[in-house]
Design a protein around this motif. Structure first.
Motif: not given
Ligand code: ATP
Ligand code: MG
Length: 347
Positions: A27-29, A31-36, A132-134, A201-203, A209-215
């Motif tokens: 639970p760091t923030g 969830l986004h379309l990448g998670h979906y 990636e996190r430095g 991974k979803l960009v 970069l991959k779609m991410s909460k942190s980026y």
């Molecule tokens: P954090 O910044 O906390 O690391 P995050 O957005 O990178 O968050 P994670 O919690 O590291 O997301 O990802 C958990 C899981 O969600 C991954 O193991 C993967 O299955 C899926 N996931 C996250 N981001 C993506 C993405 N961009 N594309 C596809 N799957 C993703």
């Protein structure tokens, strides 16, 4: 269980039967379309087939966010809300708060005795993530998170773990730890199998970069439609395309990759053809994508607003799930301690 199933870390659903899935998120923030596309969609499908346990890993969130434990409670709620919004059904899936199951921490301590530090240091996933996190120095907690993940899996007797291919080393390590524990103490803890998700991974909106909460490059499931429209407009497309009639290259376009993830076959084909032949401009193509994303999120928003108006129900779901999972956890820990001959009692 036959010997072939015993030896392979990757699950084969066509040949073998599995019972319980364990999956989860930190639970760091939001969830986004990448998670979906990368996990949630799959979980919604799998919950009909397998008993599904979903762990909200708040202790593991601290491995990278230890300065802000006060944010966890709100984030746990928001992650649960995202789950329920996207169709996780609490009657089929058990949602668990990690820190409310102290048995996980105890089993982690036992497992940690069986793991040497070097394989963790050289674990490719940990190395990539640290880079990636430095991180120059790794904390004991960060370095050891695959060990606590092993305890998460073993404590709930889960046999099927849906993961991306990058997580496979963690499942292999988990199997090694459990095997060692079982052999050493004559115990019978369940060894997990990885259910590999082939989706790449979803960009992110930056196209890099991959779609991410942190980026800061994500479209969150909870974003409102105006914000989503603005985010889609800002996404990187083929930079060589200036006019709508210019011939484009969908392969290097972020928007096209989203079409591939979310649109139907016809629209994907049409988008590819029209882009390559200069028959559609990026503005129109982005509008088409927005419509698709809106259609996907509308039913989620309906469920989300129901639960936002009934917040107690969300906490009830979490506490009920955690309580149910806690019974299994105490059972597993008792078995583990009995096999280690350390189940003392005062009489
Ligand atoms: P954090 O910044 O906390 O690391 P995050 O957005 O990178 O968050 P994670 O919690 O590291 O997301 O990802 C958990 C899981 O969600 C991954 O193991 C993967 O299955 C899926 N996931 C996250 N981001 C993506 C993405 N961009 N594309 C596809 N799957 C993703
Ligand atoms: Mg991440």
């Amino acid at each position: 269980m036959n010997s072939i199933k015993e030896n392979a870390a990757v699950a084969d659903e066509s040949k073998f039967e599995y019972e319980r899935i364990l999956t989860g998120d930190r639970p760091t923030g939001p969830l986004h379309l990448g998670h979906y596309v990368g996990s949630l969609k799959n979980r919604v499908r799998l919950q009909d087939k397998y008993e599904t346990f979903i762990l909200i890993a708040d202790i593991q969130a601290l491995t990278t966010n230890f300065e802000h434990p006060e944010r966890l409670k709100e984030n746990i709620f928001l992650v649960a809300l995202d789950y329920l919004a996207c169709g996780i059904n609490p009657n089929l899936s058990t949602i668990i708060i990690q820190s409310m199951i102290p048995e996980i921490a105890e089993l982690t301590a036992f497992f940690s005795m069986l793991v040497s530090v070097n394989p963790l240091r050289h674990n490719p996933t940990i190395k990539t993530e640290a880079k990636e996190r430095g991180y120059k120095e790794l904390t004991y907690g960060f370095l050891g998170y695959p060990v606590s993940q092993t305890a998460d899996i073993a404590i709930f007797k889960a046999d099927l773990i849906p993961v991306g291919i990058d997580q496979l080393p963690h499942i292999e390590l988990a199997r090694k730890i459990v095997r060692k524990f079982n052999e050493l103490y004559n115990c019978n803890l369940m060894k997990p199998f990885a259910l590999i998700d082939k989706f790449s991974k979803l960009v992110g909106l930056d196209g890099n970069l991959k779609m991410s909460k942190s980026y800061g490059n994500a479209i969150n499931l909870s974003d409102n439609f105006d914000l989503i429209k603005t985010k889609i407009r800002s996404a990187l497309t083929d930079e060589n395309r200036i006019h709508p009639a210019d011939k484009g290259n969908p392969e290097i376009c972020t928007i096209y990759s989203y079409h591939r993830a979310f649109s139907n076959e016809n629209l994907i084909r049409e988008t590819e053809y029209d882009c390559k032949n200069g028959k559609i401009g990026c503005v129109k193509c982005k509008e088409n994508l927005f419509k698709i994303i809106k259609e996907l999120l509308e039913p989620m928003n309906e469920r989300r607003s129901y639960y936002l108006n009934n917040k107690d129900e969300v906490w009830d779901i979490l506490f009920t799930g955690t309580k149910k999972a806690g019974l299994i956890a105490s059972d597993t820990l008792r078995e583990a301690k009995e096999s280690m001959k350390i189940s003392y009692s005062f009489s």
